[in-house]
Design a protein around this motif. Structure first.
Motif: not given
Length: 532
Positions: A232, A258, A285-286, A288, A313
């Motif tokens: 993740e 993005e 992109e989603d 961490k 980001k």
């Protein structure tokens, strides 16, 4: 600290070797005709060289005069415009291409012989069956051992044209006869991904040592593998990464940003501006992302950290980066040599330049580390000098600064505990690696059949090996006294054994145990999960 100051120029010079040779694929419109127009200044230099060639009283190697002249000119421009002599060009080119054509072994000139440390995974030597500890004695019937052997000649014998055949005769311990190997030379990668593994069930880790032509593909393979393992979060370790190609850095950034997010701004002397944006590519992109940087993270590493920081980001962790915001383009000089000349400045998405001042000359520029050490900024974030006029604000309101490197979002001080600096140096130095090679020469059987997991869990460096290295280091040219550092030393020795037996991934995994920045990442992850 005495030994460290002695070796500091070597450490910094090595760390920045790739950074000062950054490639550029910018599309500024300076024509060749404009660049190479004849003028009286060039005529003057040409005439002087001719006078020396034909009229001077003694014979002079004018090639060496030209080299000195070129270097003198470039030194008056900026610290990153550099001259590459013809005899160094191929090695520099290999480094930036990220591969070379050869047999695929890492080796030492051990005493008077080429001793294989290990065959590079997937390379032609590994596929042919050459192993660590083998001695290469003949290449295509040519003797390549003895007192006359030197590194340059070895490289010329082992390298060659792609798909060209090579025949080797190899001595292997406990074999009565020399072994014959016949295979073809192939492209061998200069690995950019030092390590890729999971820190825990949810967090992946990738360490990049450069941004060469092949880096993105290596990085993408490592990232895809970690994504398939359901990470993740990702730690991208750019510590001591001196940089490389802008285009490679942009492709790495694109995996995290993005579509249509601004990545980089470049501007040349005419005021022409290029802006580069993230594309539809991007498989994380989603997720961490944490980026680790330190005082030797330069150039393309800073482009990555700056683009992510300015787009809010992820999290930048560590210490202020080197501060290189200049772009170079390589230009041939027609005789096998080349110049990498600064052609533009780059700016992060908020518009900040992270290039630190260089007006006081190259010596002052490259002694900046010592200045940072003395002013305390390697241990205390509040000691980092910032200029209010170079304050910028990200879309989410975070304050960032230009004028000299990327300042991390979360500061982690340099480990100054007793022995840390010393052991960090020796663990990545040539003489520990050489010592371990000699140790394995006598003890390789001990590790036969042991996989890396067994090695990590079950192998312990004993007191005798630790004491032997302490004596070795004391009488080595560096003359380092390691008495009292035994616990840290044992980890470094184990990591170096792992590197020679299992490769760089194993080396980094062991050295990273207890690492302060990675510990901070895991603390942040734990807090975030507890708050959910």
């Amino acid at each position: 600290m005495g030994y460290y100051k002695k070796y500091l120029p070597l450490i910094i010079g090595t760390a920045l070797a790739a950074g000062v040779f950054v490639g550029s694929k910018l599309n500024f419109n300076d024509t060749t005709e404009k660049i190479f127009a004849t003028n009286s200044k060039k005529d003057k230099l040409n005439r002087l060289i001719d006078y020396i060639d034909y009229e001077y009283v003694d014979r002079v190697n004018t090639d060496s005069i030209v080299d000195v002249t070129v270097n003198g000119i470039l030194e008056n421009l900026d610290p990153h415009s550099v001259y590459i002599p013809s005899d160094e060009y191929e090695e520099n080119a290999d480094d930036m291409r990220g591969n070379f054509v050869g047999i695929g072994v890492s080796y030492y000139i051990y005493k008077d012989t080429i001793a294989v440390i290990r065959s590079i995974k997937g390379g032609p030597a590994e596929r042919a069956g050459i192993k660590g500890g083998d001695r290469i004695l003949y290449a295509d019937e040519r003797k390549i051992f003895g007192d006359s052997i030197n590194r340059d000649s070895v490289i010329s014998y082992l390298k060659g044209e792609k798909n060209s055949k090579i025949k080797l005769k190899v001595y292997r311990k406990n074999k009565d006869e020399l072994l014959d190997f016949k295979f073809r030379r192939k492209e061998v990668p200069l690995i950019s991904v030092d390590a890729s593994y999971k820190l825990n069930d949810d967090v992946g880790y990738i360490k990049l040592n450069r941004f060469s032509e092949t880096t993105y593909n290596e990085f993408k393979d490592a990232l895809d593998d970690l994504i398939d393992k359901d990470i993740e979060s990702l730690v991208l370790d750019l510590r001591n990464n001196p940089g490389g190609y802008i285009s490679t850095a942009e492709r790495v950034i694109d995996e995290f940003l993005e579509d249509d997010k601004l990545v980089l701004i470049t501007k040349n002397k005419s005021g022409d501006i290029n802006k580069d944006y993230a594309t539809r590519r991007g498989d994380f992109e989603d997720g961490k992302v944490y980026v680790l940087i330190n005082e030797n993270s330069a150039s393309a590493s800073e482009i990555v950290a700056g683009a992510l920081q300015d787009n809010d980001k992820g999290v930048i962790i560590g210490r202020r980066s080197f501060g290189k915001g200049l772009v170079q383009r390589e230009m041939s000089l027609g005789d096998g040599s080349a110049v990498r000349l600064t052609i533009a400045r780059y700016y992060t998405p908020t518009g900040r330049s992270i290039q630190r001042p260089y007006g006081n000359g190259n010596d002052a520029y490259y002694s900046d580390y010592e200045k940072r050490y003395k002013n305390g900024e390697l241990e205390h974030k509040e000691d980092i000098e910032v200029v209010d006029s170079l304050k910028f604000v990200t879309p989410k309101g975070k304050i960032v600064y230009g004028g000299g490197g990327i300042i991390p979002d979360i500061f982690v001080p340099k480990d100054t505990s007793v022995g840390s600096e010393t052991i960090n140096y020796v663990s990545r130095s040539g003489f520990m690696s050489y010592f371990i090679f000699e140790y394995l020469e006598q003890n390789r059987k001990q590790f036969s059949g042991m996989n890396f997991k067994d090695f990590v869990n079950n192998y312990t460096v004993d007191e005798s090996l630790s004491k032997e290295f302490i004596e070795y280091a004391r009488f080595n040219e560096a003359q380092i006294n390691l008495t009292g550092y035994e616990a840290r030393l044992k980890k470094a020795l184990k990591a170096n054994i792992a590197q020679q037996l299992y490769g760089p991934n194993a080396h980094e995994l062991i050295l990273n145990q207890g690492d302060l920045m990675l510990t901070k990442v895991l603390e942040l992850e734990a807090k975030e999960k507890a708050a959910q």
